[in-house]
Design a protein around this motif. Structure first.
Motif, PDB file in Angstrom:
ATOM      1  N   PHE A   4       0.852  -1.135  -0.050  1.00 41.83           N
ATOM      2  CA  PHE A   4      -0.112   0.080  -0.095  1.00 41.83           C
ATOM      3  C   PHE A   4       0.949   1.162  -0.077  1.00 41.83           C
ATOM      4  O   PHE A   4       1.708   1.371   0.794  1.00 41.83           O
ATOM      5  N   SER A  53      -8.864   1.812  -9.917  1.00 39.23           N
ATOM      6  CA  SER A  53      -9.931   1.284  -8.950  1.00 39.23           C
ATOM      7  C   SER A  53     -11.030   2.158  -8.753  1.00 39.23           C
ATOM      8  O   SER A  53     -12.003   1.957  -8.117  1.00 39.23           O
ATOM      9  N   LEU A  58     -14.564  -3.123  -4.492  1.00 40.77           N
ATOM     10  CA  LEU A  58     -13.607  -3.693  -3.291  1.00 40.77           C
ATOM     11  C   LEU A  58     -13.271  -5.016  -3.893  1.00 40.77           C
ATOM     12  O   LEU A  58     -12.153  -5.388  -3.860  1.00 40.77           O
ATOM     13  N   GLU A  59     -14.415  -5.989  -4.090  1.00 41.29           N
ATOM     14  CA  GLU A  59     -14.149  -7.245  -4.442  1.00 41.29           C
ATOM     15  C   GLU A  59     -13.349  -7.399  -5.669  1.00 41.29           C
ATOM     16  O   GLU A  59     -12.489  -8.276  -5.654  1.00 41.29           O
ATOM     17  N   VAL A  61     -11.066  -5.112  -6.836  1.00 44.56           N
ATOM     18  CA  VAL A  61      -9.656  -4.810  -6.432  1.00 44.56           C
ATOM     19  C   VAL A  61      -8.978  -5.734  -5.437  1.00 44.56           C
ATOM     20  O   VAL A  61      -7.817  -6.229  -6.003  1.00 44.56           O
ATOM     21  N   LEU A  62      -9.715  -6.589  -4.585  1.00 47.46           N
ATOM     22  CA  LEU A  62      -8.933  -7.814  -3.928  1.00 47.46           C
ATOM     23  C   LEU A  62      -8.730  -8.850  -4.780  1.00 47.46           C
ATOM     24  O   LEU A  62      -7.711  -9.314  -4.679  1.00 47.46           O
ATOM     25  N   ARG A  77      -0.593  -1.104  -4.336  1.00 44.85           N
ATOM     26  CA  ARG A  77      -1.818  -0.201  -4.343  1.00 44.85           C
ATOM     27  C   ARG A  77      -1.869   1.052  -4.082  1.00 44.85           C
ATOM     28  O   ARG A  77      -1.356   1.234  -2.829  1.00 44.85           O
ATOM     29  N   HIS A  79      -2.671   4.617  -3.239  1.00 43.82           N
ATOM     30  CA  HIS A  79      -3.794   5.723  -2.790  1.00 43.82           C
ATOM     31  C   HIS A  79      -3.156   7.020  -2.973  1.00 43.82           C
ATOM     32  O   HIS A  79      -2.032   7.479  -2.704  1.00 43.82           O
ATOM     33  N   ILE A  89      -8.484   1.853   3.582  1.00 43.52           N
ATOM     34  CA  ILE A  89      -7.386   0.651   3.578  1.00 43.52           C
ATOM     35  C   ILE A  89      -7.629  -0.347   4.600  1.00 43.52           C
ATOM     36  O   ILE A  89      -7.538  -1.393   4.303  1.00 43.52           O
ATOM     37  N   GLU A  91     -10.409  -2.081   5.305  1.00 46.93           N
ATOM     38  CA  GLU A  91     -11.077  -2.850   4.885  1.00 46.93           C
ATOM     39  C   GLU A  91     -10.301  -4.060   3.880  1.00 46.93           C
ATOM     40  O   GLU A  91     -10.594  -5.071   3.733  1.00 46.93           O
ATOM     41  N   GLN A  92      -9.447  -3.344   3.173  1.00 44.20           N
ATOM     42  CA  GLN A  92      -8.506  -4.131   2.309  1.00 44.20           C
ATOM     43  C   GLN A  92      -7.554  -4.954   3.015  1.00 44.20           C
ATOM     44  O   GLN A  92      -7.254  -6.377   2.754  1.00 44.20           O
ATOM     45  N   TYR A 103       1.313  -7.893   3.816  1.00 41.31           N
ATOM     46  CA  TYR A 103       1.389  -6.453   3.383  1.00 41.31           C
ATOM     47  C   TYR A 103       2.203  -5.374   3.901  1.00 41.31           C
ATOM     48  O   TYR A 103       2.687  -5.620   5.183  1.00 41.31           O
TER      49      TYR A 103
END
Length: 257
Positions: A4, A53, A58-59, A61-62, A77, A79, A89, A91-92, A103
């Motif tokens: 990230f 993105s 979200l799904e 992206v994941l 990723r 941002h 972030i 939730e990711q 990560y």
């Protein structure tokens, strides 16, 4: 490894050295295309896959990130600003934890720092304000009542308000209802540190009219507080009469309490 990375506030050269290196080495970049400067992608290597993105859930992206990591590829990723502020972030990261995927988080320069630079301002001045409230107006995304603009305004601290440019009439009403005088200095900073940056200085009661005049409806930060104009006390840290751990007072001496 999922990386990230905070892209910085807008200017291509305000990404960190570490973040820049990660972009150069990435096999896959998933970037927030609605706000991240696309010029940052110029450093990507040949064959790097790029996903915007802004057009993904979200799904989705994941799915890209997890698939890439399991194939042994380096995934960035990217941002806007520093993703710790309104970056979605957590939730990711939670989803990656659930998948047992590691990560790393590389910080960036937030737009509220970029706005201070554009304004040539210091958010914390002695005997004016020693606190900075970073917040937003309630809109499609709610804000807890205890964190309303009105309640924060009662403290008279410096305020930096995100994601609220489309609600400026209501914002100025809430600021004044909370305690800010109508002539309190304010500013609208559009696209801080970008080539088309605009700095509009005004007062709390003229925020909406100022934005309307310049046709600014999004991608701006609102800064409110007396730190933008007026008197302040000199810092004690460099006062010759103030003793610190590193320097003895030369005029009368005071402790550093």
């Amino acid at each position: 490894m999922i990386l990230f990375v905070g892209a910085g506030s807008g200017a291509e050269d305000l990404i960190t050295v570490r973040g820049y290196r990660y972009l150069q080495e990435a096999d896959i970049i998933v970037y927030a295309g609605s706000l991240v400067n696309p010029g940052l992608l110029k450093v990507k290597k040949e064959g790097c896959e790029v996903y915007n993105s802004a057009k993904m859930t979200l799904e989705e992206v994941l799915e890209v990130m997890i698939k890439g990591e399991r194939e042994g590829r380096s995934v960035v990723r990217l941002h806007t600003g520093d993703p710790c502020l309104y970056g979605a972030i957590r939730e990711q990261m939670d989803a990656l934890d659930a998948e047992g995927i590691s990560y790393e988080y590389c910080p960036g320069v937030s737009s509220f720092c970029g706005a201070a630079s554009a304004l040539k301002a210091e958010y914390t001045l002695p005997d004016v304000s020693q606190s900075v409230v970073i917040t937003r107006m309630a809109g499609r995304t709610p804000v807890p009542e205890r964190e309303s603009i009105r309640s924060f305004a009662a403290h008279q601290a410096t305020m930096v308000i995100f994601l609220s440019t489309g609600m400026l009439k209501k914002l100025q009403e809430e600021l004044m209802a909370g305690g800010y005088a109508k002539d309190t200095p304010a500013a609208i900073v559009y696209k801080a540190t970008w080539p088309d940056e605009k700095v509009l200085r005004c007062t709390v009661d003229s925020l909406a009219k100022t934005a309307e005049k310049e046709n600014i409806t999004k991608t701006a930060l609102i800064v409110v507080g007396k730190v933008l104009d007026g008197e302040y006390d000199r810092s004690r840290l460099y006062d010759p009469s103030f003793t610190t751990e590193f320097r003895q007072a030369s005029e009368g001496g005071k402790d550093n309490g």
